[in-house]
Design a protein around this motif. Structure first.
Motif, PDB file in Angstrom:
ATOM      1  N   ARG A 281      63.152  25.954 -15.825  1.00 49.06           N
ATOM      2  CA  ARG A 281      64.413  25.521 -15.216  1.00 49.06           C
ATOM      3  C   ARG A 281      64.288  25.396 -13.692  1.00 49.06           C
ATOM      4  NH1 ARG A 281      69.278  22.944 -14.851  1.00 49.06           N
ATOM      5  NH2 ARG A 281      70.782  24.143 -13.656  1.00 49.06           N
ATOM      6  N   ASP A 282      63.738  26.424 -13.060  1.00 46.74           N
ATOM      7  CA  ASP A 282      63.763  26.487 -11.604  1.00 46.74           C
ATOM      8  C   ASP A 282      62.542  25.839 -10.958  1.00 46.74           C
ATOM      9  OD1 ASP A 282      66.219  27.982 -11.541  1.00 46.74           O
ATOM     10  OD2 ASP A 282      65.078  29.690 -12.246  1.00 46.74           O
ATOM     11  N   LEU A 283      61.345  26.270 -11.372  1.00 41.53           N
ATOM     12  CA  LEU A 283      60.143  25.754 -10.710  1.00 41.53           C
ATOM     13  C   LEU A 283      59.812  24.332 -11.156  1.00 41.53           C
ATOM     14  CD1 LEU A 283      57.920  28.979 -10.794  1.00 41.53           C
ATOM     15  CD2 LEU A 283      59.255  28.058  -8.883  1.00 41.53           C
ATOM     16  N   TYR A 284      59.814  24.087 -12.458  1.00 36.87           N
ATOM     17  CA  TYR A 284      59.401  22.772 -12.959  1.00 36.87           C
ATOM     18  C   TYR A 284      60.485  21.714 -12.726  1.00 36.87           C
ATOM     19  CZ  TYR A 284      57.721  19.186 -16.209  1.00 36.87           C
ATOM     20  OH  TYR A 284      57.287  18.009 -16.771  1.00 36.87           O
ATOM     21  N   GLN A 285      61.720  22.024 -13.132  1.00 35.17           N
ATOM     22  CA  GLN A 285      62.774  21.012 -13.049  1.00 35.17           C
ATOM     23  C   GLN A 285      63.381  20.893 -11.653  1.00 35.17           C
ATOM     24  OE1 GLN A 285      65.560  22.099 -16.157  1.00 35.17           O
ATOM     25  NE2 GLN A 285      64.407  21.009 -17.722  1.00 35.17           N
ATOM     26  N   ASN A 286      63.655  22.026 -11.002  1.00 34.38           N
ATOM     27  CA  ASN A 286      64.378  21.971  -9.726  1.00 34.38           C
ATOM     28  C   ASN A 286      63.476  21.875  -8.508  1.00 34.38           C
ATOM     29  OD1 ASN A 286      66.736  22.087 -11.150  1.00 34.38           O
ATOM     30  ND2 ASN A 286      67.157  24.228 -10.728  1.00 34.38           N
ATOM     31  N   VAL A 287      62.371  22.604  -8.493  1.00 27.23           N
ATOM     32  CA  VAL A 287      61.473  22.550  -7.336  1.00 27.23           C
ATOM     33  C   VAL A 287      60.571  21.327  -7.405  1.00 27.23           C
ATOM     34  CG1 VAL A 287      59.624  23.727  -6.088  1.00 27.23           C
ATOM     35  CG2 VAL A 287      61.547  25.042  -6.974  1.00 27.23           C
ATOM     36  N   LEU A 288      59.921  21.117  -8.551  1.00 30.03           N
ATOM     37  CA  LEU A 288      59.036  19.962  -8.701  1.00 30.03           C
ATOM     38  C   LEU A 288      59.792  18.686  -9.041  1.00 30.03           C
ATOM     39  CD1 LEU A 288      56.041  21.584 -10.633  1.00 30.03           C
ATOM     40  CD2 LEU A 288      56.294  21.204  -8.169  1.00 30.03           C
ATOM     41  N   GLU A 289      61.085  18.849  -9.409  1.00 27.58           N
ATOM     42  CA  GLU A 289      61.953  17.715  -9.744  1.00 27.58           C
ATOM     43  C   GLU A 289      61.385  16.865 -10.880  1.00 27.58           C
ATOM     44  OE1 GLU A 289      62.558  15.800  -5.909  1.00 27.58           O
ATOM     45  OE2 GLU A 289      64.460  16.872  -5.705  1.00 27.58           O
ATOM     46  N   ARG A 290      60.899  17.527 -11.909  1.00 27.86           N
ATOM     47  CA  ARG A 290      60.422  16.833 -13.105  1.00 27.86           C
ATOM     48  C   ARG A 290      61.518  16.859 -14.160  1.00 27.86           C
ATOM     49  NH1 ARG A 290      54.750  16.747 -12.888  1.00 27.86           N
ATOM     50  NH2 ARG A 290      54.229  16.546 -10.669  1.00 27.86           N
ATOM     51  N   ARG A 291      61.853  15.730 -14.693  1.00 27.72           N
ATOM     52  CA  ARG A 291      62.895  15.628 -15.701  1.00 27.72           C
ATOM     53  C   ARG A 291      62.308  15.098 -16.994  1.00 27.72           C
ATOM     54  NH1 ARG A 291      66.551  18.996 -13.803  1.00 27.72           N
ATOM     55  NH2 ARG A 291      66.789  18.660 -11.556  1.00 27.72           N
ATOM     56  N   THR A 292      62.576  15.778 -18.098  1.00 28.00           N
ATOM     57  CA  THR A 292      62.097  15.348 -19.403  1.00 28.00           C
ATOM     58  C   THR A 292      63.239  15.443 -20.403  1.00 28.00           C
ATOM     59  OG1 THR A 292      61.354  17.603 -19.883  1.00 28.00           O
ATOM     60  CG2 THR A 292      59.723  16.091 -18.965  1.00 28.00           C
TER      61      THR A 292
ATOM     62  N   PRO B 161      81.769  19.634 -18.800  1.00 32.60           N
ATOM     63  CA  PRO B 161      80.578  18.792 -18.708  1.00 32.60           C
ATOM     64  C   PRO B 161      79.476  19.503 -17.967  1.00 32.60           C
ATOM     65  CG  PRO B 161      82.283  18.050 -17.206  1.00 32.60           C
ATOM     66  CD  PRO B 161      82.915  19.069 -18.082  1.00 32.60           C
ATOM     67  N   ASN B 162      78.235  19.123 -18.239  1.00 32.88           N
ATOM     68  CA  ASN B 162      77.088  19.742 -17.586  1.00 32.88           C
ATOM     69  C   ASN B 162      77.187  19.609 -16.070  1.00 32.88           C
ATOM     70  OD1 ASN B 162      75.887  20.593 -19.939  1.00 32.88           O
ATOM     71  ND2 ASN B 162      74.754  18.674 -20.209  1.00 32.88           N
ATOM     72  N   LEU B 163      76.998  20.707 -15.377  1.00 34.30           N
ATOM     73  CA  LEU B 163      77.015  20.676 -13.929  1.00 34.30           C
ATOM     74  C   LEU B 163      75.656  20.277 -13.408  1.00 34.30           C
ATOM     75  CD1 LEU B 163      78.994  23.983 -13.337  1.00 34.30           C
ATOM     76  CD2 LEU B 163      79.859  21.654 -13.160  1.00 34.30           C
ATOM     77  N   PRO B 164      75.585  19.632 -12.292  1.00 37.45           N
ATOM     78  CA  PRO B 164      74.287  19.239 -11.754  1.00 37.45           C
ATOM     79  C   PRO B 164      73.518  20.460 -11.282  1.00 37.45           C
ATOM     80  CG  PRO B 164      76.019  18.773 -10.169  1.00 37.45           C
ATOM     81  CD  PRO B 164      76.707  19.189 -11.457  1.00 37.45           C
ATOM     82  N   SER B 165      72.203  20.380 -11.358  1.00 35.29           N
ATOM     83  CA  SER B 165      71.376  21.452 -10.839  1.00 35.29           C
ATOM     84  C   SER B 165      71.410  21.399  -9.322  1.00 35.29           C
ATOM     85  CB  SER B 165      69.926  21.283 -11.311  1.00 35.29           C
ATOM     86  OG  SER B 165      69.385  20.122 -10.747  1.00 35.29           O
ATOM     87  N   PRO B 166      70.984  22.496  -8.642  1.00 35.35           N
ATOM     88  CA  PRO B 166      71.042  22.525  -7.167  1.00 35.35           C
ATOM     89  C   PRO B 166      70.365  21.326  -6.506  1.00 35.35           C
ATOM     90  CG  PRO B 166      70.593  24.695  -8.025  1.00 35.35           C
ATOM     91  CD  PRO B 166      70.562  23.763  -9.199  1.00 35.35           C
ATOM     92  N   THR B 167      69.245  20.874  -7.081  1.00 37.56           N
ATOM     93  CA  THR B 167      68.526  19.775  -6.438  1.00 37.56           C
ATOM     94  C   THR B 167      69.194  18.433  -6.673  1.00 37.56           C
ATOM     95  OG1 THR B 167      67.101  19.652  -8.375  1.00 37.56           O
ATOM     96  CG2 THR B 167      66.309  20.951  -6.515  1.00 37.56           C
ATOM     97  N   GLU B 168      70.185  18.399  -7.610  1.00 33.21           N
ATOM     98  CA  GLU B 168      70.864  17.124  -7.862  1.00 33.21           C
ATOM     99  C   GLU B 168      72.163  17.010  -7.078  1.00 33.21           C
ATOM    100  OE1 GLU B 168      71.173  17.709 -12.074  1.00 33.21           O
ATOM    101  OE2 GLU B 168      69.660  16.186 -12.458  1.00 33.21           O
ATOM    102  N   SER B 169      72.526  18.115  -6.359  1.00 31.02           N
ATOM    103  CA  SER B 169      73.841  18.140  -5.695  1.00 31.02           C
ATOM    104  C   SER B 169      73.908  17.142  -4.568  1.00 31.02           C
ATOM    105  CB  SER B 169      74.081  19.539  -5.150  1.00 31.02           C
ATOM    106  OG  SER B 169      73.960  20.474  -6.190  1.00 31.02           O
TER     107      SER B 169
END
Length: 487
Positions: A344-355, A479-487
């Motif tokens: 959740r944090d390192l892969y999706q939010n820090v590296l900004e990888r979306r799958t 509804p799903n809230l955006p992650s910190p990096t999507e704000s």
């Protein structure tokens, strides 16, 4: 080599494998409730109150209670409840912000900090590392505790036992992530509560009942005053070390995030804190009973192992199953928590990888195996050198306590910036390290937290408006809230 017969050892092994098999079946059954990657990582809004309470107990009561807490009771009597009371204080502290945590639908601790202070990859990365180090430390040390306990019972090599408990932990997590972990913990937690009371009662029976035990144990240990028999200084050290560690342990936050009802978030933590006292009762009765029967143990932490050698064959086998349920339920929870941070944090939010959902779940399972293998490797390579992991509590609390709790208190009064969170976490780590190097009497976590608070306050602008953390809060499905990096 243990004195148990070959038949007893075989029965213990079979009972242990039966527990692991039962855990596998439960995990696969409940894992079907995980419909997507959110369910795998966070089980959002899915847990009724009873499950939250029991799964918090199952997570918190692990190898430490089985060995270290019994040792506290052996040497200091009911002072073990002072230790458990510190955990209870931590739960009550979490209860103060539980409703807000649940309403905001977070997944991990870095989510909280991101919501309070705004989007920042450096902040998320540092918060992620601080949050995952404690559950990873739990994971490795639980593996070691399992190997030591079952090594005494069966004579099986530590390597084989560590690999066995690693496989059991994977079985708990892989089918449905947190969804399967919490529901399996619920079933095992009930078993753990029942067995705690049974074994504690039998230990008192061996000691000649309550009267027989009290006749041979110093009055200062078993009378009400025994709550402070360990001494005020030691209790103060426990308060300074355990309360912050509990307040920043992501394993407990995750259960709050997953409560079905907003109204259950606070209630669940309070009731969970009360159930922790069952662990104190178990440890206290066993420690005092063994003290009455064997007052000359060189190491108080040998008390639980000594009792094992006095159990009748049938209870010994059931106790073996109890040990497996106790340790594997804790390791499974710790393993899933680490993976949630990584994905959740390192892969999706820090590296900004979306799958997609399916790919995320597959990746989560791969990471689960890798993390478990790393923890098992450390446990095998350093079976008696993992004491340094205790420091993970201090550094994690020093980095996270101020941004989470002070940030929560200031969220409607000040403009909280990412620089304040990053500076606060860095100050906490540096303060911890400096105090540790100086060899301070007060736990170095206290110095780290103090430094973290001071820097956070210094970098915060008062009266500059309300931030996103005070946005309208949700009391039901949203509804799903955006992650910190999507704000």
């Amino acid at each position: 080599m243990p004195s148990n017969s070959t038949g007893q050892i075989l029965a213990i092994v079979l009972a242990s494998l039966l527990v692991i098999a039962l855990g596998a079946l439960l995990s696969m059954y409940f894992g079907r409730r995980a419909k997507n990657s959110d369910d795998w990582l966070a089980a959002p809004e899915s847990l009724p109150l009873g499950v939250v309470v029991i799964t918090q107990f199952a997570t918190a009561v692990g190898g430490g209670v089985l060995i270290a807490h019994v040792g506290i009771a052996y040497s200091a009597g009911w002072s073990v409840f002072a230790y458990e009371g510190c955990v209870l204080l931590g739960f009550l502290g979490l209860a103060l912000i539980a409703r807000w945590l649940r309403q905001q639908r977070f997944t991990t601790i870095p989510d909280i900090i991101g919501r309070l202070f705004g989007a920042s990859r450096p902040v998320t990365a540092m918060a992620s590392i601080a949050a995952l180090i404690v559950p990873f430390g739990w994971l490795a040390t639980q593996f070691v505790a399992f190997a030591k306990l079952f090594g005494e019972l069966t004579g099986i090599s530590s390597t084989v036992l560590i690999l066995t408990v690693t496989a059991g932990s994977l079985i708990f997590v892989l089918p449905g992530g947190l969804t399967s972990v919490v529901w399996t913990d619920f079933v095992f937690g009930i078993f753990k509560i029942v067995m705690s009371l049974v074994v504690a009662g039998y230990a008192l029976h061996l000691a000649g009942g309550w009267s027989g035990m009290t006749a041979r144990v110093p009055d200062g240990l078993w009378r009400p005053g025994g709550l402070t028999a360990v001494g005020g200084e030691q209790i103060g050290l426990w308060v300074a070390a355990i309360v912050p560690g509990t307040l920043t342990n992501q394993l407990y936050f995750q259960r709050v995030f997953a409560t079905r009802k907003v109204s259950d978030a606070r209630r669940g933590l309070v009731l969970s804190g009360v159930t922790i006292l069952v662990g104190g009762l178990y440890a206290g009765c066993i420690g005092l009973a063994v003290r009455a029967m064997k007052p000359d143990l060189a190491n108080p932490e040998e008390a639980a192992g000594w009792l094992i050698t006095r159990l009748p064959a049938v209870l010994l086998v059931v106790y073996g199953a109890f040990l497996v349920a106790t340790i594997i339920s804790t390791t499974g929870a710790a393993l899933q928590s680490v993976v949630a941070n990584v994905i959740r944090d390192l892969y999706q939010n820090v590296l900004e990888r979306r799958t997609g959902d399916r790919t995320t779940v597959t990746l989560s399972r791969v990471v689960t195996v890798l993390v478990a293998a790393l923890a098992a490797g450390l446990a095998i390579a350093f079976p008696s050198a993992l004491d340094w992991l205790v420091a993970s509590y201090a550094y994690s609390a020093a980095a996270l306590a101020a941004p989470v709790f002070v940030g929560y208190l200031l969220r409607t009064r000040c403009a909280l910036r990412p620089a304040a969170a990053l500076g606060s976490m860095l100050a906490g780590v540096v303060g911890c390290g400096a105090a540790q190097l100086a060899g301070t009497t007060v736990p170095y976590a206290v110095y780290g937290i103090a430094a973290s608070v001071l820097v956070l306050l210094a970098l915060t602008v008062p009266g500059a408006g309300r931030r996103r953390a005070d946005a309208p809060e949700h009391t039901g499905p949203a509804p799903n809230l955006p992650s910190p990096t999507e704000s």
